[in-house]
Design a protein around this motif. Structure first.
Motif, PDB file in Angstrom:
ATOM      1  N   UNK A   1       4.403  14.670 -10.623  1.00 42.24           N
ATOM      2  CA  UNK A   1       5.173  14.886 -11.856  1.00 42.24           C
ATOM      3  C   UNK A   1       4.240  15.324 -12.970  1.00 42.24           C
ATOM      4  N   UNK A   2       3.117  14.610 -13.084  1.00 45.81           N
ATOM      5  CA  UNK A   2       2.176  14.942 -14.160  1.00 45.81           C
ATOM      6  C   UNK A   2       1.744  16.397 -14.033  1.00 45.81           C
ATOM      7  N   UNK A   3       1.446  16.771 -12.802  1.00 48.44           N
ATOM      8  CA  UNK A   3       0.959  18.136 -12.607  1.00 48.44           C
ATOM      9  C   UNK A   3       2.077  19.148 -12.855  1.00 48.44           C
ATOM     10  N   UNK A   4       3.270  18.823 -12.401  1.00 46.39           N
ATOM     11  CA  UNK A   4       4.359  19.803 -12.461  1.00 46.39           C
ATOM     12  C   UNK A   4       4.863  19.992 -13.882  1.00 46.39           C
ATOM     13  N   UNK A   5       4.732  18.935 -14.693  1.00 43.80           N
ATOM     14  CA  UNK A   5       5.314  19.024 -16.031  1.00 43.80           C
ATOM     15  C   UNK A   5       4.443  19.878 -16.927  1.00 43.80           C
ATOM     16  N   UNK A   6       5.127  20.776 -17.645  1.00 43.58           N
ATOM     17  CA  UNK A   6       4.392  21.602 -18.618  1.00 43.58           C
ATOM     18  C   UNK A   6       4.458  20.882 -19.953  1.00 43.58           C
ATOM     19  N   UNK A   7       3.392  20.115 -20.293  1.00 45.14           N
ATOM     20  CA  UNK A   7       3.423  19.302 -21.519  1.00 45.14           C
ATOM     21  C   UNK A   7       3.467  20.209 -22.709  1.00 45.14           C
ATOM     22  N   UNK A   8       4.345  19.927 -23.606  1.00 42.06           N
ATOM     23  CA  UNK A   8       4.522  20.816 -24.768  1.00 42.06           C
ATOM     24  C   UNK A   8       3.534  20.404 -25.858  1.00 42.06           C
ATOM     25  N   UNK A   9       2.601  21.271 -26.120  1.00 46.43           N
ATOM     26  CA  UNK A   9       1.639  20.961 -27.171  1.00 46.43           C
ATOM     27  C   UNK A   9       0.237  21.300 -26.711  1.00 46.43           C
ATOM     28  N   UNK A  10      -0.717  20.916 -27.511  1.00 43.75           N
ATOM     29  CA  UNK A  10      -2.094  21.221 -27.205  1.00 43.75           C
ATOM     30  C   UNK A  10      -2.614  20.257 -26.165  1.00 43.75           C
TER      31      UNK A  10
ATOM     32  N   UNK B   1       2.159   6.673  -6.564  1.00 43.13           N
ATOM     33  CA  UNK B   1       1.050   7.464  -7.110  1.00 43.13           C
ATOM     34  C   UNK B   1       1.321   8.942  -6.867  1.00 43.13           C
ATOM     35  N   UNK B   2       1.681   9.246  -5.614  1.00 44.84           N
ATOM     36  CA  UNK B   2       1.928  10.651  -5.288  1.00 44.84           C
ATOM     37  C   UNK B   2       2.972  11.245  -6.221  1.00 44.84           C
TER      38      UNK B   2
ATOM     39  N   UNK C   1       0.852  -1.196   0.000  1.00 49.58           N
ATOM     40  CA  UNK C   1       0.000   0.000   0.000  1.00 49.58           C
ATOM     41  C   UNK C   1       0.879   1.234   0.000  1.00 49.58           C
ATOM     42  N   UNK C   2       1.805   1.237   0.934  1.00 51.59           N
ATOM     43  CA  UNK C   2       2.671   2.399   1.076  1.00 51.59           C
ATOM     44  C   UNK C   2       3.384   2.698  -0.243  1.00 51.59           C
ATOM     45  N   UNK C   3       4.047   1.651  -0.773  1.00 52.77           N
ATOM     46  CA  UNK C   3       4.840   1.856  -1.993  1.00 52.77           C
ATOM     47  C   UNK C   3       3.961   2.416  -3.103  1.00 52.77           C
ATOM     48  N   UNK C   4       2.803   1.756  -3.308  1.00 51.85           N
ATOM     49  CA  UNK C   4       1.917   2.200  -4.389  1.00 51.85           C
ATOM     50  C   UNK C   4       1.507   3.647  -4.153  1.00 51.85           C
ATOM     51  N   UNK C   5       1.206   3.967  -2.893  1.00 43.35           N
ATOM     52  CA  UNK C   5       0.759   5.335  -2.588  1.00 43.35           C
ATOM     53  C   UNK C   5       1.858   6.322  -2.940  1.00 43.35           C
ATOM     54  N   UNK C   6       3.059   6.017  -2.463  1.00 38.68           N
ATOM     55  CA  UNK C   6       4.174   6.934  -2.732  1.00 38.68           C
ATOM     56  C   UNK C   6       4.337   7.102  -4.237  1.00 38.68           C
TER      57      UNK C   6
ATOM     58  N   UNK D   1      -3.468  11.207 -15.009  1.00 38.43           N
ATOM     59  CA  UNK D   1      -3.713  10.839 -13.612  1.00 38.43           C
ATOM     60  C   UNK D   1      -4.417   9.494 -13.554  1.00 38.43           C
ATOM     61  N   UNK D   2      -5.406   9.332 -14.423  1.00 37.44           N
ATOM     62  CA  UNK D   2      -6.109   8.041 -14.457  1.00 37.44           C
ATOM     63  C   UNK D   2      -5.107   6.914 -14.639  1.00 37.44           C
ATOM     64  N   UNK D   3      -4.228   7.098 -15.644  1.00 37.66           N
ATOM     65  CA  UNK D   3      -3.266   6.017 -15.901  1.00 37.66           C
ATOM     66  C   UNK D   3      -2.370   5.837 -14.683  1.00 37.66           C
ATOM     67  N   UNK D   4      -1.997   6.941 -14.065  1.00 46.43           N
ATOM     68  CA  UNK D   4      -1.155   6.816 -12.872  1.00 46.43           C
ATOM     69  C   UNK D   4      -1.865   5.971 -11.823  1.00 46.43           C
ATOM     70  N   UNK D   5      -3.162   6.258 -11.633  1.00 39.97           N
ATOM     71  CA  UNK D   5      -3.908   5.496 -10.627  1.00 39.97           C
ATOM     72  C   UNK D   5      -3.920   4.013 -10.988  1.00 39.97           C
ATOM     73  N   UNK D   6      -4.255   3.731 -12.235  1.00 35.04           N
ATOM     74  CA  UNK D   6      -4.305   2.325 -12.664  1.00 35.04           C
ATOM     75  C   UNK D   6      -2.947   1.667 -12.432  1.00 35.04           C
ATOM     76  N   UNK D   7      -1.900   2.368 -12.815  1.00 28.02           N
ATOM     77  CA  UNK D   7      -0.553   1.797 -12.702  1.00 28.02           C
ATOM     78  C   UNK D   7      -0.258   1.473 -11.249  1.00 28.02           C
ATOM     79  N   UNK D   8      -0.584   2.432 -10.382  1.00 32.59           N
ATOM     80  CA  UNK D   8      -0.295   2.199  -8.963  1.00 32.59           C
ATOM     81  C   UNK D   8      -1.093   1.005  -8.460  1.00 32.59           C
TER      82      UNK D   8
END
Lengths: 165, 501, 639, 493, 102
Positions: A108-117, A102-103, A95-100, E9-16
């Protein structure tokens, strides 16, 4: 919130629910069924991503082949009769590992500025995909066929019963 | 004549496959082959020593430089070259190696178990030793250094002997493993030091004649030199990293002990001189007091421990520690006289310790014990053997007229000249202690009434007598007429940077 | 044939040694003739050298002769000096004196040995070593540099080791040989240090004369020089058996008696005296402490040895103590910088002490017995021996006109004139004691009723080979002293007389003072008489005195327990220390240090392999953790 | 976008694939062909493919936008084909004695070689990934190939499940890199990363970490190595050899090309993590190896240790380091194959694989014992043999990149490794054999062994030709293409 | 319109979730299923990137196709091995399969 988003959240909910079921169900067969649910959900996601082709592939390959395969395997290995807990002692750490993980990922997903539309998904024409698959990506395609062959041969050699079995 | 050095390496390597061709049911054949090769090596080594004369520069002669690896990556023009050459310090040691292997072959005449394998490994060892003495390229220097260690494990573990003592026991595998691991462990430090040196010098070559021209940053020298000092020091039996030496010598078969104490330990001191002090003079200067202290400690410590031994071979082993301590003292004095003495001592100790091991081995083969307290009066049964042992002992206690004195005297003078009064005094004292244990051993085991138990002892084999005679000849030669050695050594030593008059 | 050829004197015996060593066993009579011929030749050669020296004498000073070959030589590049060691020979009067004594006594002894050693299983070996000894001793004497001297020094020590241990089957002999070598070796540590010190601050040479010259020019610092010479003196202590390194000499009597006569009386043991005499200028330049040390050591030795001589019963040991006694006397002389006296004493002492030993040897040869309590009355059976022995004894006691008297008298004069009165008194008292024990020796051995009839009957006079050397030496012991008279000296061809000859520095006459002479004679003679009285017949008187002073007598009988102290030091201190270090080496350095570090690796592996549980989930976890760590650390550090 | 594809560039792979099918078919239709001959036949095919790939020596072509056919590829094609051929030869006896379905076995080996070639050739992540899966799948199947050997099944299971798991992680990483850089072409990724990455660094680093994890699994770097010992121990020994040589070599070929081609700009960000992995790998591999009693397991841990040294080359990534790495890789592959050949031969005779059971081998088969000794000494980095020279060059290269400390650690652990190799040697030379009988002399295997040992000596005594070839090949893989040796690199310190 | 982050995020959740499954489950088949789940997440990622960021080359979609194929093959091979193990040892719990350790 647009209706696409609404749809997305529904599908996402289904998918996640399915995934959750797969990894938490106390009964193996149930988790197999949950897997099907999750796969269907993912197919839906593909639709949302405007790649119906993949959705179809998904349904056929997975919903068809893989799940059946898995159910067969369950039957053959009679997992139902397996006694003892279905989860290992490692569960809390898991649980812990998966949670970490996920976090970190979400961050990362949020912090990254995806280049493109990042707002609008572009529809990719299925013909292009077909072309690309047989021209640009010919080499992986051929190798993939070999992979399948290997899997086939390996599976047969290993699974088939020998004399005296 | 230019190829003579090459021959020194190639001959021992070349006989190995020849040995393999000999069917193992004809051990005599391999013995003859070994004798042949040994003789050839002795002749060539003597040739090198005799013909060598200093001709300016770094004093290298018989130079031979072949490309091996160059213009690749970090390696510049002649990056790693197969570069042979002997200087005034190398020449005597080459001679020494020739003599000791020659003697060792005859001493090993009675090896019956896997004779040819034994000789294969023995000659592999010898080629390595030669390689170190005559390589002028740092890579190959280290290469041969490791080659010399390579066969030790099997030589000791297969043909050696375990020893039992009331309070403890030393199985041969233990001795062999400890020896190998400690030596290779020491070479790890050398490894690192070489990398650092190469990068710092930035000359893109391992050619030592080039490297010694680079003026390296002093702080760099100060932290790299100790790596060489300790790394080579292990093989030189430097206190407190000496413990492999007594156990290893005790476990090893006679021939190997001879080569090992006689020549191999010299590689360490030679390395400190050739690599450490030559390439990193300032570092050497900075660490000289430490080296001196360690050397003196080793000298006194070794001789005192030898005093406490009743096992003959252990006594000889510890005496080696003590004498290598002298060598280190000589080096640490950083004076020409002291360093000359150190090199002389390498030769002297090589000859006499080989002689001692010959004797101990000859005795052990018959008696199957080495505890001196259990002997007594055996000089009656083995007069020549006793005489040989006595001569070796007297040389080691520094009796004028024998090799030991010349060397030790130079060392002491050098040490005093460098101003280490305490070290010089302690050194001379430990020479006196040497006298104590040598004579104690002679009185205990060889003189006094004959212990009837040993009535059956016979004089040692002719092969051993022959070997012993050769070694004694060397001891006397150097003891009575050291000029040939010193002439060769001193001019080369003079060229070494950082060596004062 | 002049001084430049003096190197032949040691070279000949050396050659003989080499030949004997290799071909000895195959030579007729094991080659004893060769050895004797060699030493004889050396003896003969002394005279041309002497003549040459005298020829070159201008008036009263002598020109020394020197000859050297380079042995080791190399440039010290950075300082532009040259490090040089020579094999060089140097002849001056002192040398000549030593040469004369050594060669002559050696010749006598070797002739004597033919009879004495007859039938010994190592007959040939004996003469081989004897030749080696002669060669090394002569080298020592002739050496022109300290290093060659040191070489000869060690070599004679080695020979004495071989000869003391000549009958090494006897445990006691083996031990004695070991003891002798190691004890002297202790002194040699100092000698070598001293030599190197003199070289270090000195004129970059080992040449004795240059060093002396340098020192007299004030080249050395005062304290430095003092330290150096004291180190040199350590060597002398060991070789000449001075206190506290005297313990080996009495034990050295385990060797064959001729050996004792040659090595442990006439020649080797006086090397120390010779060394100090050679180096005396240094002692004089150095702080007075140096000479005083020499003096005091000499005095202590004199008293100790004299008293110990009273208690010993082995005739050879008694003579050994008397040797110590004499050596002490010589050092006293040197301590009062009386080279001439010391050398004179050395000269005559060589003769009468060798005589005494050979006499004792003849007794032992005749009776196979050397405990004076079992001898007695031999005078009747062995008149020549007895007579010569008497001469020797009296010379040792120092009665007019025997050689001993003149020499000893010189020493006394110096002691009286130049030293504190206590020194003088101590010496006088020692004379009395000397008289006592020498008389005791002679009386118990040769006079009155024999104590063991068997040995007595068995006794007989030896052949000419034994008696002739005795007679010759007896003659010399009797008349040798007359050289003190300058007339005699000049008659013998020494311009200015013997003292002049020996004493190169300012002319110094032997002066003869009646009072001193009388006192000493009275004391010595009195001592002798008392001894006679005490030990005559059954010697009840002596016994009674001994019982009366039993503590003292036991103390003396146990030689002041010095050996015990040393033995204790060796067993309880040195060997124990060695044991401790050996233990430390095995248990601490090896088992803890070396094996320990190996075990660390071993156990780390032992623990680490438990990570490998064999369960897939754990493996997967490892992967995940690895990635998470990588990712998180990367993100934290890099972002 | 679709370049005209020159299929002939892939001729060796086609040959291998066709040959694989041929081997399967020939067994079907000509059963008379002995089991062993099948192996030799397959070896022939692999060798042929290797020879065929020599056509493109000193050539620089591209297959579409997917793969390079240049010296780098050629070098590795030859290496892989050689490994494949050797493994086929040394398998022959083992297979015919102990395994069912030989033809498929050999076919899978050949297919694995194709996968390996693909990994070395690809300059694009998708192709590389597929090739990697091809290699992995073949190995999964082969690991479990001894159907009735429980350990083999178990090894297969572990290898398979963990492989799938790690490849999922790897893929996720690829996904992130693809998302952040918008391409799977190494070159493009390299260009993007050499620009300003501040906006996308989160994604990049996460992706990088996960890719390192996936590759780490492939090359068995601590802590992703866990499956290795079990897989090695369980698999049929020839397959163990195959894994240790082929899959490691291929993994590093991929690793090196990817990091040199794509991630070099960020080297200062990841080098110390690789260095950390290297240290952990060396330490664990060598220390745990001391404890092993099973020969295969020992070699497994020792090979983990070797991976540690190889990672040095990545951490110190520069042209020199890359060449040194490849050189060491070659030396290691040859040496390791030699060692395994000896192990296989011994197993064929006795069915034993515990170290303790090697005692007295020197009595019964001196030649074999000698070869094994040489191989082990070479692995320990002793001179005269490959290990010394290659390690020396590799460590020196690392030291050249200011990683002296790392080189020191590596030197230290290669010294530790000597201990357990000596243990094996001790058993062979000191132990008393149960029975004295000499072993037969299998000429073919012995010849193969002789060739391998010769290689060990060649690399050890005169590595120049090899190293020069390697130099030429590695020059092509760096960002900005061709590089003169020693020339400074983008982003390199 | 749906922002890309949602899918990621969805994929992240699934992956986790899949990762959790692999770590926590004991049964080999269940672990396999969890892996499949992770692969699904990967696929979502690829497709999302492709259609949002890289619609011209759409490598991601191709990648997705191949991943699905590979995943299927993987399942097949894995199940074969699991069956083989079960036949030989009547176990399908991975933590019982630890003949080899240390």
């Amino acid at each position: 919130m647009t209706y696409e988003e609404a749809v997305f959240y529904v599908i996402a909910a289904v998918t996640v629910a399915g995934g959750l079921g797969v990894v938490t169900a106390r009964n193996v067969v149930h988790s197999a069924l949950f897997l099907i649910l999750a796969l269907m959900g993912v197919a839906g996601v593909f639709v949302l991503l405007a790649s119906e082709f993949l959705a179809i592939v998904q349904v056929l390959v997975y919903g068809g082949a893989v799940t059946i395969l898995i159910l067969f395997a369950m039957m053959l290995t009679r997992v139902r009769d397996i006694d003892g807990p279905i989860d290992g002692p490692q569960r809390p750490i898991a649980v812990l590992a998966a949670a970490v993980f996920l976090g970190t990922t979400v961050l990362a997903v949020k912090e990254t500025a995806w280049r493109g539309n990042t707002e609008e998904a572009t529809v990719v024409d299925i013909n292009q995909i077909g072309d690309a698959l047989f021209t640009t990506w010919a080499m992986p395609f051929e190798i993939a066929s070999l992979v399948l062959m290997v899997a086939l041969v390996g599976a047969i050699v290993l699974a088939r019963g020998e004399e005296g079995e | 004549m230019d190829l003579v050095l090459l021959a020194l390496i190639v001959i021992p390597l070349a006989v190995c496959p020849l040995f393999m061709l000999i069917p193992s049911q004809y051990p005599q054949l391999s013995r003859y082959l070994a004798a042949l090769a040994g003789t050839a090596l002795l002749v060539l080594s003597a040739l090198v020593f005799i013909v060598y004369e200093f001709d300016g520069g770094s004093g290298l002669r018989f130079e031979l430089q072949w490309d091996w690896l160059e213009n690749i990556g970090f390696l510049g023009e002649n990056g790693i070259t197969f570069y042979l050459g002997v200087d005034g310090v190398g020449a005597p040691l080459v001679l020494l190696n020739g003599i000791v292997i020659f003697a060792a072959v005859f001493v090993s005449w009675n090896i019956t178990h896997r004779t040819k394998d034994f000789f294969i490994l023995l000659f592999l060892l010898v080629s390595g030793v030669y390689g170190v003495f005559i390589s002028q390229d740092l890579f190959f220097f280290f290469f041969w250094y490791e080659v010399a260690v390579l066969p030790m494990y099997l030589l000791i573990a297969v043909w050696g002997a375990s020893s039992e003592f009331p309070t403890f026991s030393r199985p041969k595998e233990y001795g062999a493993m400890k020896l190998t691991m400690m030596l290779v462990g020491g070479s790890v430090l050398i490894f690192i030091a070489i990398f650092a040196l190469f990068v710092e010098a930035g000359a893109g070559t391992f050619d030592m004649t080039v490297l010694r021209e680079q003026s390296l940053d002093e702080d760099f020298q100060k932290w790299v030199y100790p790596l060489f000092m300790v790394g080579f020091g292990v093989l030189a039996g430097m206190w407190p990293l000496h413990t492999w030496s007594p156990d290893g010598h005790v476990a090893a078969p006679t021939g190997v002990s001879m080569l090992h104490a006689g020549v191999l330990m010299k590689l360490g001191a030679f390395g400190i001189l050739r690599v450490g002090m030559t390439l990193l003079p300032e570092g050497a200067e900075f660490w000289a007091p430490v080296l001196m202290a360690l050397g003196v400690t080793g000298a006194v410590y070794g001789s005192v421990s030898a005093l406490a031994q009743t096992d003959l071979k252990y006594m000889v082993g510890y005496s080696s520690v003590s004498h290598m301590g002298f060598v280190l003292m000589g080096l640490a004095s950083m004076t020409q006289i002291g360093v000359n003495g150190a090199v002389l001592q390498m030769f002297a100790h090589g000859a006499m310790t080989a002689l001692m091991f010959t004797n101990v081995g000859a005795l052990y083969d018959q008696a199957h014990i080495r505890d001196m307290t259990q002997f007594g009066g055996i000089a009656k049964r083995m007069p020549r053997h006793s005489a040989f042992f006595a001569i070796a002992g007297l040389s080691s206690l520094g009796l004028p007229g024998l090799a030991g004195f010349v060397a030790e005297f130079h060392i002491f003078v050098g040490v005093f000249r460098a101003g280490y009064w305490w070290a010089g005094g302690l050194g001379i004292l430990s020479a006196a202690i040497t006298a104590t244990y040598v004579l104690r051993m002679l009185a205990r085991a060889y003189f006094g009434p004959l212990n009837d138990k040993w009535d059956g002892l016979k004089e040692m084999r002719l092969g051993e007598q022959f070997a012993g005679a050769v070694l004694i000849a060397m001891i006397l030669f150097m003891g009575l007429w050291p000029a040939p050695f010193i002439d060769r050594i001193s001019e080369t030593v003079e060229m070494i940077p950082g060596i004062t008059g | 044939m002049g001084m430049e050829q003096a190197w032949l004197i040691p070279a000949i015996p050396a050659a003989a040694f080499a030949i004997l060593l290799i071909f000895g066993p195959y030579l007729p009579r094991r080659g004893d003739w060769l050895a004797i011929a060699a030493i004889g030749a050396s003896f003969v050669l002394v005279f041309p050298v002497l003549a040459d020296l005298l020829d070159r004498a201008d008036g009263t000073t002598y020109v020394a002769g020197e000859k050297a070959w380079e042995w080791i030589s190399f440039d010290l590049g950075s300082v532009g000096e040259t490090f040089e060691i020579e094999i060089g020979f140097y002849v001056d009067p002192i040398t000549i004196v030593m040469l004369a004594v050594v060669t002559l006594v050696a010749l006598m002894v070797q002739v004597y040995s033919i009879a004495y050693m007859k039938g010994d299983s190592r007959y040939g070996w004996y003469f081989t070593v004897m030749s080696l000894f002669a060669a090394s001793m002569l080298t020592l004497v002739l050496a022109n540099n300290l290093l060659l001297l040191y070489a000869g020094w060690e070599a004679v020590g080695f020979c004495s080791f071989l000869l003391i241990g000549f009958w090494w089957e006897k445990r006691s002999a083996a031990e004695a040989a070991k003891k002798a070598f190691i004890t002297t070796r202790v002194g040699d540590v100092g000698l070598l240090i001293g030599i190197i010190m003199l070289w270090h601050e000195g004129p970059n040479t080992f040449n004795i004369q240059e060093i002396i010259h340098f020192a007299e020019g004030g080249g050395y610092g005062d304290t430095y020089l003092t330290a150096a010479v004291l180190f040199l003196f350590m060597g002398a202590l060991g070789k000449s058996g001075q206190f506290p390194l005297h313990v080996w000499l009495p034990d050295a009597m385990e060797g064959p008696t001729p050996v004792s006569a040659l090595i442990h009386a006439a020649t080797m043991v006086v090397a120390g005296v010779y060394l100090v005499a050679r180096m005396l200028p240094l002692f004089e330049v150095a702080d007075p402490i140096a000479l005083n040390v020499v003096l005091i050591v000499g005095l202590i030795t004199v008293m100790l040895s004299a008293t110990m001589g009273l208690a010993a019963t082995d005739i050879k040991r008694v003579i050994a103590y008397s040797t110590l006694n004499s050596l002490g006397l010589m050092f006293v002389a040197l301590g009062s910088s009386a080279v001439a006296a010391a050398m004179l004493y050395l000269f005559v002492h060589g003769f009468f002490k060798a005589l005494l030993f050979l006499g004792a040897g003849s007794v032992i040869h005749a009776t196979e017995e050397q405990d004076m309590n079992r001898l007695g009355g031999l005078a009747a059976k062995m008149p020549i021996t007895a007579a010569t022995f008497a001469i020797g004894t009296l010379a040792m006691i120092g009665l007019v006109p025997l050689s001993g008297f003149w020499a000893k008298d010189e020493v006394l004069v110096f002691a009286e004139e130049e030293q504190h009165v206590i020194v003088y008194l101590v010496l006088l008292s020692s004379l009395a004691i000397t008289g006592l024990y020498m008389a005791r020796l002679f009386v118990r051995t040769f006079l009155f009723a024999p104590r063991e009839q068997a040995t007595y009957d068995h006794a007989h006079e030896g052949g000419a080979l034994i008696t002739v050397p005795l007679l010759i030496l007896g003659l010399l012991a009797a008349v040798g002293g007359f050289v003190v008279f300058d007339e005699v000296g000049e008659a013998l061809g020494f311009p200015g007389g013997f003292a002049q000859f020996v004493f190169l520095h300012e002319a110094h006459q032997f002066d003869f003072q009646l009072d001193t002479a009388i006192t000493s004679t009275v004391l010595a003679g009195g001592g002798a008489v008392v001894g006679w009285v005490l030990w005559q017949g059954k010697a009840e008187l002596a016994a009674r005195i001994r019982d009366a002073f039993s503590p003292i007598s036991t103390l003396l009988a146990n030689r002041y327990y010095v050996d015990e102290v040393y033995q204790f030091a060796i067993d309880r201190v040195v060997l124990v220390l060695g044991g401790i270090i050996a233990w430390f080496d095995r248990v601490v350095i090896n088992d803890r240090g070396v094996n320990g570090s190996a075990y660390i690796a071993y156990f780390t592996g032992l623990e680490a392999r438990l990570l490998q549980t064999g369960r897939i989930p754990n493996y997967a976890l490892a992967i995940v953790v690895g990635i998470l760590i990588l990712a998180i650390v990367m993100l934290v550090t890099q972002v | 976008m679709s370049a005209s594809l020159q299929w002939e560039l892939l001729a060796p792979e086609y040959l291998l694939a066709g040959w694989a099918a041929f081997v399967i078919l020939i067994e079907l239709f000509w059963g008379g062909l002995g089991k062993e001959r099948l192996g030799w036949l397959a070896a022939l095919g692999a060798a042929g493919a290797g020879g065929l790939s020599l056509i493109w020596v000193d050539d620089a072509k591209q297959f579409g936008e997917l793969a390079d056919i240049n010296d780098y590829t050629t070098l590795f094609r030859v290496l892989f084909c050689g490994i494949g051929a050797t493994v086929c030869i040394i398998s022959a006896r083992y297979v015919s004695d102990r395994l069912l379905h030989p033809s498929e076995y050999y076919a899978l080996i050949l297919l694995a070689v194709i996968g390996a070639n693909g990994m070395a050739a690809a300059h694009e992540l998708l192709t590389a990934y597929i090739s990697l899966e091809l290699l992995s799948f073949s190995l999964y199947a082969l690991t479990a190939y001894a159907k009735f050997d429980l350990r083999s099944n178990e090894a297969g299971l572990k290898y398979m499940l963990l492989g799938a798991f790690s490849s999922a992680i790897f893929l996720y990483g690829i996904g992130l890199i693809y998302g952040t850089t918008g391409s799977t072409q190494y070159a493009v990724i390299g260009d993007v990363l050499s620009g300003d990455t501040s906006d996308i660094e989160w994604g990049v680093y996460l992706g990088l970490a996960m890719m390192i994890g996936g590759l780490g699994f492939k090359v068995a770097a601590v802590p992703f190595h866990m499956y290795t010992p079990d897989a090695y121990e369980g698999a049929p020994i020839p397959i163990t050899a195959l894994i240790s040589a082929l899959s490691k070599a291929a993994g590093f070929a991929f690793f090196l090309k990817l990091f040199a081609g794509a991630f070099l700009p960020l080297i200062d960000d990841w080098r110390y993590f690789i260095a950390g992995l290297a240290v952990a790998t060396m330490a664990l591999g060598n220390l745990v190896a001391i404890q092993q009693r099973n020969m295969k397991r020992l070699l497994a841990y020792s090979s983990i240790g070797q991976v540690g040294y190889l990672l040095l080359g990545i951490a110190a990534l520069s042209h020199d380091a890359a060449s040194a790495l490849v050189l060491h890789l070659i030396g290691y592959a040859v040496t390791n194959l030699a060692a395994f050949t000896c192990v296989i031969l011994y197993y064929n005779w006795t069915g034993k694989e515990e170290i303790g059971e090697y005692k007295g081998l020197a009595e019964r088969a001196p030649y074999l014992a000698l070869c094994l000794t040489i191989a082990l000494f070479s692995l320990a980095g002793m001179p005269l043999f490959a290990g010394f020279a290659t390690k020396f060059i590799l460590f020196q290269a690392a030291a050249d990149q200011d990683l002296l400390w790392l080189a020191g650690v590596a030197a230290f652990f290669s010294f530790v490794s000597l201990y357990y190799y000596l243990i094996v040697i001790r058993e062979m030379y000191l132990g008393e054999p149960e029975e004295k009988t000499r072993f037969p002399t299998p000429w073919l295997e012995y010849t193969a062994l002789a060739v391998l040992i010769a290689g060990v000596f060649l690399v050890g005594l005169y590595p120049k030709p090899v190293l020069e070839a390697v130099e030429g090949s590695t020059a092509t893989i760096f960002v900005g293409g061709e590089l003169e040796s020693g020339e400074d690199l983008v982003g390199a310190p | 319109m749906i922002p890309i982050d949602n899918f990621l995020v969805l994929s992240a959740i699934l992956f986790s979730l899949g990762m959790y499954g692999v770590l926590a489950r004991r049964n080999a088949v269940l672990i396999l299923m969890s892996v499949e789940l992770m692969l699904q997440a990967v696929v979502i990622n690829f497709v999302a990137f492709a259609v949002y960021l890289d619609p011209e080359a759409f490598t991601g979609i191709i990648f997705a196709v191949f991943v699905i194929v590979i995943a299927a093959a993987e399942a097949g091979l894995a199940l074969a091995i699991i069956l083989r193990l079960f036949r030989n040892r009547q176990i399908s719990n991975v933590d019982e399969a630890n003949l080899m350790k240390w």
